[in-house]
Design an enzyme around this catalytic site. Structure first.
Site, PDB file in Angstrom:
ATOM      1  N   LYS A 183       0.876  -1.187   0.000  1.00  0.00           N
ATOM      2  CA  LYS A 183       0.000   0.000   0.000  1.00  0.00           C
ATOM      3  C   LYS A 183       0.906   1.227   0.000  1.00  0.00           C
ATOM      4  O   LYS A 183       1.450   1.615   1.029  1.00  0.00           O
ATOM      5  CB  LYS A 183      -0.879  -0.013   1.259  1.00  0.00           C
ATOM      6  CG  LYS A 183      -2.213   0.689   1.127  1.00  0.00           C
ATOM      7  CD  LYS A 183      -2.145   2.168   0.801  1.00  0.00           C
ATOM      8  CE  LYS A 183      -1.848   3.026   2.011  1.00  0.00           C
ATOM      9  NZ  LYS A 183      -1.665   4.463   1.623  1.00  0.00           N
ATOM     10  N   GLU A 258       9.314   1.425  11.401  1.00  0.00           N
ATOM     11  CA  GLU A 258      10.420   2.377  11.250  1.00  0.00           C
ATOM     12  C   GLU A 258       9.791   3.762  11.276  1.00  0.00           C
ATOM     13  O   GLU A 258       9.102   4.149  10.338  1.00  0.00           O
ATOM     14  CB  GLU A 258      11.147   2.071   9.934  1.00  0.00           C
ATOM     15  CG  GLU A 258      12.544   2.611   9.928  1.00  0.00           C
ATOM     16  CD  GLU A 258      12.575   4.030   9.449  1.00  0.00           C
ATOM     17  OE1 GLU A 258      12.431   4.956  10.280  1.00  0.00           O
ATOM     18  OE2 GLU A 258      12.737   4.209   8.233  1.00  0.00           O
ATOM     19  N   CYS A 292      13.784   9.904   7.301  1.00  0.00           N
ATOM     20  CA  CYS A 292      13.619   9.368   8.660  1.00  0.00           C
ATOM     21  C   CYS A 292      14.922   9.473   9.430  1.00  0.00           C
ATOM     22  O   CYS A 292      14.922   9.759  10.623  1.00  0.00           O
ATOM     23  CB  CYS A 292      13.105   7.939   8.618  1.00  0.00           C
ATOM     24  SG  CYS A 292      13.885   6.949   7.350  1.00  0.00           S
ATOM     25  N   GLU A 389      10.223  15.584  15.927  1.00  0.00           N
ATOM     26  CA  GLU A 389      10.610  15.361  14.538  1.00  0.00           C
ATOM     27  C   GLU A 389       9.879  16.388  13.670  1.00  0.00           C
ATOM     28  O   GLU A 389       8.651  16.466  13.687  1.00  0.00           O
ATOM     29  CB  GLU A 389      10.231  13.945  14.084  1.00  0.00           C
ATOM     30  CG  GLU A 389      10.728  13.664  12.691  1.00  0.00           C
ATOM     31  CD  GLU A 389      10.417  12.251  12.192  1.00  0.00           C
ATOM     32  OE1 GLU A 389       9.258  11.832  12.298  1.00  0.00           O
ATOM     33  OE2 GLU A 389      11.344  11.596  11.681  1.00  0.00           O
TER      34      GLU A 389
HETATM   35  P1  NAD Z   1       1.706   8.521   7.985  1.00  0.00           P
HETATM   36  O1  NAD Z   1       2.489   7.712   8.948  1.00  0.00           O
HETATM   37  O2  NAD Z   1       0.299   8.810   8.378  1.00  0.00           O
HETATM   38  O3  NAD Z   1       1.664   7.821   6.537  1.00  0.00           O
HETATM   39  C1  NAD Z   1       2.583   6.844   6.106  1.00  0.00           C
HETATM   40  C2  NAD Z   1       1.828   5.705   5.421  1.00  0.00           C
HETATM   41  O4  NAD Z   1       0.868   5.151   6.325  1.00  0.00           O
HETATM   42  C3  NAD Z   1       1.031   6.138   4.177  1.00  0.00           C
HETATM   43  O5  NAD Z   1       1.072   5.093   3.205  1.00  0.00           O
HETATM   44  C4  NAD Z   1      -0.384   6.264   4.716  1.00  0.00           C
HETATM   45  O6  NAD Z   1      -1.376   6.085   3.724  1.00  0.00           O
HETATM   46  C5  NAD Z   1      -0.424   5.125   5.727  1.00  0.00           C
HETATM   47  N1  NAD Z   1      -1.444   5.291   6.767  1.00  0.00           N
HETATM   48  C6  NAD Z   1      -1.912   6.439   7.299  1.00  0.00           C
HETATM   49  N2  NAD Z   1      -2.867   6.179   8.238  1.00  0.00           N
HETATM   50  C7  NAD Z   1      -2.995   4.829   8.290  1.00  0.00           C
HETATM   51  C8  NAD Z   1      -3.798   3.946   9.053  1.00  0.00           C
HETATM   52  N3  NAD Z   1      -4.697   4.396   9.938  1.00  0.00           N
HETATM   53  N4  NAD Z   1      -3.657   2.616   8.875  1.00  0.00           N
HETATM   54  C9  NAD Z   1      -2.757   2.127   7.986  1.00  0.00           C
HETATM   55  N5  NAD Z   1      -1.992   2.912   7.220  1.00  0.00           N
HETATM   56  C10 NAD Z   1      -2.092   4.252   7.369  1.00  0.00           C
HETATM   57  O7  NAD Z   1       2.526   9.848   7.735  1.00  0.00           O
HETATM   58  P2  NAD Z   1       2.075  11.217   7.042  1.00  0.00           P
HETATM   59  O8  NAD Z   1       0.726  11.647   7.527  1.00  0.00           O
HETATM   60  O9  NAD Z   1       2.242  11.060   5.584  1.00  0.00           O
HETATM   61  O10 NAD Z   1       3.184  12.230   7.582  1.00  0.00           O
HETATM   62  C11 NAD Z   1       3.061  12.777   8.885  1.00  0.00           C
HETATM   63  C12 NAD Z   1       4.393  12.793   9.604  1.00  0.00           C
HETATM   64  O11 NAD Z   1       4.906  11.460   9.710  1.00  0.00           O
HETATM   65  C13 NAD Z   1       5.528  13.546   8.913  1.00  0.00           C
HETATM   66  O12 NAD Z   1       5.487  14.910   9.173  1.00  0.00           O
HETATM   67  C14 NAD Z   1       6.733  12.885   9.522  1.00  0.00           C
HETATM   68  O13 NAD Z   1       7.041  13.442  10.761  1.00  0.00           O
HETATM   69  C15 NAD Z   1       6.305  11.448   9.716  1.00  0.00           C
HETATM   70  N6  NAD Z   1       6.790  10.574   8.603  1.00  0.00           N
HETATM   71  C16 NAD Z   1       7.856   9.804   8.847  1.00  0.00           C
HETATM   72  C17 NAD Z   1       8.353   9.009   7.837  1.00  0.00           C
HETATM   73  C18 NAD Z   1       9.565   8.143   8.047  1.00  0.00           C
HETATM   74  O14 NAD Z   1      10.270   7.829   7.079  1.00  0.00           O
HETATM   75  N7  NAD Z   1       9.818   7.680   9.244  1.00  0.00           N
HETATM   76  C19 NAD Z   1       7.767   9.001   6.582  1.00  0.00           C
HETATM   77  C20 NAD Z   1       6.639   9.796   6.365  1.00  0.00           C
HETATM   78  C21 NAD Z   1       6.171  10.577   7.399  1.00  0.00           C
END
Ligand code: NAD
Length: 487
Positions: A183, A258, A292, A389
């Site tokens: 996904k 992660e 990250c 972060e």
């Molecule tokens: P997120 O964690 O919500 O999204 C990452 C992935 O998870 C996406 O594919 C999203 O569709 C999916 N997702 C979201 N809600 C979900 C749920 N309830 N169940 C299953 N999957 C779900 O992150 P975001 O909203 O895109 O970004 C927000 C913050 O997260 C950023 O500002 C940053 O601080 C952090 N982030 C960290 C990383 C990393 O590499 N560690 C990557 C992206 C974002």
């Protein structure tokens, strides 16, 4: 502008891959995919939902019971090798897609393609080198272990490094013979789709990899809670990671998380500053800080403090920001929402010393998601900007006097992903490598060029489980013990 950037779409982006077939989602619904360089809509993508996830999990299960499950490790390795070759052949096409979708400067997008190919190469060679053991046991027994795939693995990936994260996660899972349901993030899913096209062309059997784009709360939640998956790996925010771990707990399946960090670099008075400087800055601003393992905290000993602040500030004032196609040091952030989030953090630094800012170049579209890279100095270690972060190009410099103080500051956040030490003192390097709260410690470097071979993951709120290297292959498999009594 390179030709590949004018019309980079060579497949239908509004489809899911289920059981080897590219189909519209069951609901027929789509989402706008936005180009962060100028805010324009690139195309429509599939808004997959629970029904599509269910079909994808069933297709993965069928692949496990069919051609894919019957393949030997050597055969799986050969397919991964072909995928890696084809990825390299399409370097410009994939880089153009990623530049448009994520807003990455082309140089960074190309590096991500090479990294994806590198994971395929590394794991293709590893496929037939992972094996069980024989265990000396009581007289009359022969005991051995078998390393087996989990079965169906779920992969929820973010938007910041889609290709690299797919390479390290899906690449390792396929190597062990799992069938995957991927996904991708709703903000950036084009290279996930492109990768799946390439994988099929390279001979990956139908159903071994299924891709369902869609929203996190819909497709993502349906995948993480599906009773038919046997392992889930997730990269993203702490809040979503906690939801995924909760869903996995209900189905009692293992999970790899992660979740980012607040990674420090410790610069001591005896450091080689010429060597350190490029790493101090680049580790904070690469991919516009949306990494990250970004190093967002620079801890500097008093003897070289003023010098480091001066030299980092000089470097910051030369950082250029603009559209991905311009290939400057920084592109835009992923979205208007991320820009708002990061700008909010920068405003919270109004009580701090602003050491320097980068430059958004003339002619940059005002509709894009741009922020200036921002460097703060003399930052108290407990300030919000030194603790949370930010996920944008913002670094804080924190002074310290002693090694003990540096260690306390470095370990003083809820995260623990990466840390580095810049010092010529070998004993200090060894002491700190042991005591730093992090999954990876770098001595006189930062990141070791990504290193597909190097196990990667966090402690604390940075998550748990390890990706990359052979360690990921252990994570994407389980051990069966066979005890034969023969008298
Ligand atoms: P997120 O964690 O919500 O999204 C990452 C992935 O998870 C996406 O594919 C999203 O569709 C999916 N997702 C979201 N809600 C979900 C749920 N309830 N169940 C299953 N999957 C779900 O992150 P975001 O909203 O895109 O970004 C927000 C913050 O997260 C950023 O500002 C940053 O601080 C952090 N982030 C960290 C990383 C990393 O590499 N560690 C990557 C992206 C974002």
């Amino acid at each position: 502008m390179p030709d590949t950037l004018r019309n980079p779409l060579w497949f239908d982006p509004a489809t899911c891959l289920i059981g080897g077939e590219w189909t519209a989602p069951a609901s027929g619904a789509t989402l706008d995919l936005v180009n962060p360089s100028d805010g324009s809509v690139i195309c429509q993508i599939a808004r997959g939902g629970a029904e599509d996830i269910d079909a994808a999990v069933k297709a993965a299960q069928a692949a496990r019971e069919g051609e894919w499950g019957a393949m030997t490790a050597l055969e799986r390795g050969r397919i991964l090798s072909k995928i890696g070759q084809k990825v390299l052949e399409k370097t410009e096409e994939l880089a153009a897609l990623e530049a448009m979708d994520v807003g990455k400067p082309l140089t960074q997008a190309r590096a991500d393609v090479i990294a994806l190919a590198r994971y395929c190469e590394f794991y293709s060679g590893a496929a037939d080198k992972i094996h069980g053991e024989t265990i000396p046991f009581m007289d009359g027994y022969t005991v051995y272990t078998l390393r087996e795939p989990h079965g169906v693995t779920g992969h929820i990936v973010p938007w910041n490094y889609p290709m690299q994260i797919i390479g390290r996660s899906v690449g390792a899972a396929l190597t062990m013979g799992n069938a995957c349901v991927l996904k991708p993030a709703e903000e950036a899913c084009l290279t996930a789709l492109a990768f799946a096209h390439i994988a099929l062309e390279a001979g990956l059997p139908a159903g071994a990899l299924n891709v369902v784009p869609g929203l996190g709360a819909e497709a993502g939640a349906a995948l993480s809670s599906h009773p038919g998956i046997h392992h889930i790996s997730f990269t993203g925010s702490v809040a979503t990671g906690a939801l995924i771990q909760g869903a996995a707990a209900k189905n009692v399946i293992p999970v790899t998380l992660e979740l980012g960090g607040k990674s420090p670099q410790l610069v001591f008075d005896d450091a080689d500053l010429d060597a350190a400087l490029p790493f101090l800055v680049n580790a904070g601003v690469q991919n516009a800080g949306q990494t990250c393992s970004a190093s967002s905290r620079i801890l500097v000993q008093r003897g070289v403090y003023d010098e480091v602040v001066k030299r980092m500030a000089e470097a910051y004032s030369k950082l250029t920001v603009g559209p991905a196609a311009e290939d400057l040091r920084l592109g835009p952030l992923i979205s208007a929402r991320q820009k708002e989030l990061v700008s909010g953090f920068i405003e919270k630094g109004s009580d701090l010393t602003l050491a320097a800012e980068g430059v958004i170049v003339d002619g940059t579209p005002t509709t894009g998601a741009y922020v200036k890279p921002t460097l703060f100095a003399d930052v108290p270690a407990d300030h919000e900007l030194a603790q949370k972060e930010i996920f944008g190009p913002v670094q804080v410099i924190i002074p310290f006097d002693t090694e003990a103080e540096a260690l306390a500051i470095a370990n003083g956040t809820e995260f623990g992903l990466v840390a580095s030490v810049w010092s010529r003192d070998g004993a200090r390097q060894m002491r700190l490598a042991k005591k730093l709260h992090a999954g990876q410690v770098f001595l006189n470097n930062y990141g070791a060029a990504g290193g597909a071979e190097l196990p990667f993951g966090g402690v604390g709120k940075s998550g748990h489980g390890r990706e990359k290297g052979f360690e990921a292959l252990y994570g994407f498999s389980q051990l069966k013990t066979v005890a034969a009594f023969h008298g």
